[in-house]
Design a protein around this motif. Structure first.
Motif, PDB file in Angstrom:
ATOM      1  N   SER A 141       1.054  -1.160   0.243  1.00  0.00           N
ATOM      2  CA  SER A 141      -0.039   0.031   0.019  1.00  0.00           C
ATOM      3  C   SER A 141       1.124   1.285   0.158  1.00  0.00           C
ATOM      4  O   SER A 141       2.132   1.023  -0.081  1.00  0.00           O
ATOM      5  CB  SER A 141      -0.899   0.181   1.218  1.00  0.00           C
ATOM      6  OG  SER A 141      -0.159   0.584   2.196  1.00  0.00           O
ATOM      7  N   HIS A 142       0.137   2.464   0.062  1.00  0.00           N
ATOM      8  CA  HIS A 142       0.989   3.648   0.123  1.00  0.00           C
ATOM      9  C   HIS A 142       2.001   3.865   1.227  1.00  0.00           C
ATOM     10  O   HIS A 142       3.004   4.275   1.460  1.00  0.00           O
ATOM     11  CB  HIS A 142       0.187   4.662  -0.104  1.00  0.00           C
ATOM     12  CG  HIS A 142       0.747   5.805   0.057  1.00  0.00           C
ATOM     13  ND1 HIS A 142       1.588   6.673  -0.666  1.00  0.00           N
ATOM     14  CD2 HIS A 142       0.689   6.987   1.255  1.00  0.00           C
ATOM     15  CE1 HIS A 142       1.956   7.738  -0.441  1.00  0.00           C
ATOM     16  NE2 HIS A 142       1.561   8.295   0.922  1.00  0.00           N
ATOM     17  N   ALA A 143       1.285   3.053   2.509  1.00  0.00           N
ATOM     18  CA  ALA A 143       2.140   3.017   3.560  1.00  0.00           C
ATOM     19  C   ALA A 143       3.183   1.895   3.838  1.00  0.00           C
ATOM     20  O   ALA A 143       3.918   1.851   4.749  1.00  0.00           O
ATOM     21  CB  ALA A 143       1.046   3.116   4.705  1.00  0.00           C
ATOM     22  N   THR A 144       3.229   1.040   2.954  1.00  0.00           N
ATOM     23  CA  THR A 144       4.091   0.047   3.083  1.00  0.00           C
ATOM     24  C   THR A 144       5.789   0.414   3.046  1.00  0.00           C
ATOM     25  O   THR A 144       6.141   1.166   2.035  1.00  0.00           O
ATOM     26  CB  THR A 144       3.986  -1.109   2.137  1.00  0.00           C
ATOM     27  OG1 THR A 144       2.439  -1.441   2.140  1.00  0.00           O
ATOM     28  CG2 THR A 144       4.910  -2.241   2.258  1.00  0.00           C
ATOM     29  N   ALA A 145       6.365   0.082   3.982  1.00  0.00           N
ATOM     30  CA  ALA A 145       7.610   0.708   4.266  1.00  0.00           C
ATOM     31  C   ALA A 145       8.659  -0.027   3.296  1.00  0.00           C
ATOM     32  O   ALA A 145       9.615   0.766   2.651  1.00  0.00           O
ATOM     33  CB  ALA A 145       8.136   0.620   5.660  1.00  0.00           C
TER      34      ALA A 145
END
Length: 189
Positions: A141-145
């Motif tokens: 996702s957009h937040a996946t590091a």
């Protein structure tokens, strides 16, 4: 205007588009409908199949109350036409579990008090089940590091980002995140 009966329970206006035969597999049952081809999947479920668990919130794809699973993927049922899902497997909140045999995600929402008024809850639960399948498949996702990692760390930020298409007007978000986290860490969705 003159109207004529609609096989789905409503009335059709004279001169309306001809009906289309549609076969959907909804909650493990084959359902055959005759629908105006402009009928959304949401309206087919609610108005024609009388599955009222899927909610009509904004009817513009902005709130997520109408989220269902189609072939295992979560979608906003208000933004798609029923005829586009000929032969598809559609799962609504009614198909996830029953009152005496709740789906693990339904049970987690109850145990974590992941709802207040409950209006958004069916869409939240369907979205959460679909979201965990996305995580298991390795979809970032957009937040996946670490997008190249084979395992996604399901942090609170990651859960919030992935569930951002589902709005809870009562703001039960901390409890929704806790319910999802509980399933992700130990339950089976």
């Amino acid at each position: 205007m003159m109207s004529e009966p609609d096989t789905g329970g409503g009335e059709r206006q004279a001169g309306a588009a001809p009906l289309s035969a549609v076969e959907l597999r909804v909650n493990d049952q084959v359902r055959r409908l005759e629908l105006d081809p402009r009928t959304s999947l949401l309206d087919a479920l609610r108005e024609h199949l009388r599955l009222s668990g899927t909610k009509k919130g904004c009817d513009h794809g902005q709130c997520g109350a109408c989220t269902v699973l189609v072939n295992g993927r979560r979608i906003n049922s208000c933004l798609t036409l029923a005829v586009m899902h000929e032969g598809d497997e559609v799962v609504t909140i009614e198909g996830l579990g029953a009152p005496d045999d709740l789906h693990p995600m339904q049970r987690a929402f109850v145990e974590c008090d992941g709802f207040q008024c409950g209006y958004c809850t069916p869409g939240q639960i369907c979205s959460a089940v679909g979201m965990l399948a996305e995580v298991r498949a390795g979809s970032p996702s957009h937040a996946t590091a670490e997008v190249a990692s084979s395992r996604i760390s399901l942090t609170d930020e990651e859960i919030r980002e992935r569930m951002s298409g589902n709005i809870c007007r009562c703001a039960a978000y901390p409890n929704i995140v806790a319910a999802i986290r509980g399933i992700a860490e130990g339950g089976a969705a």
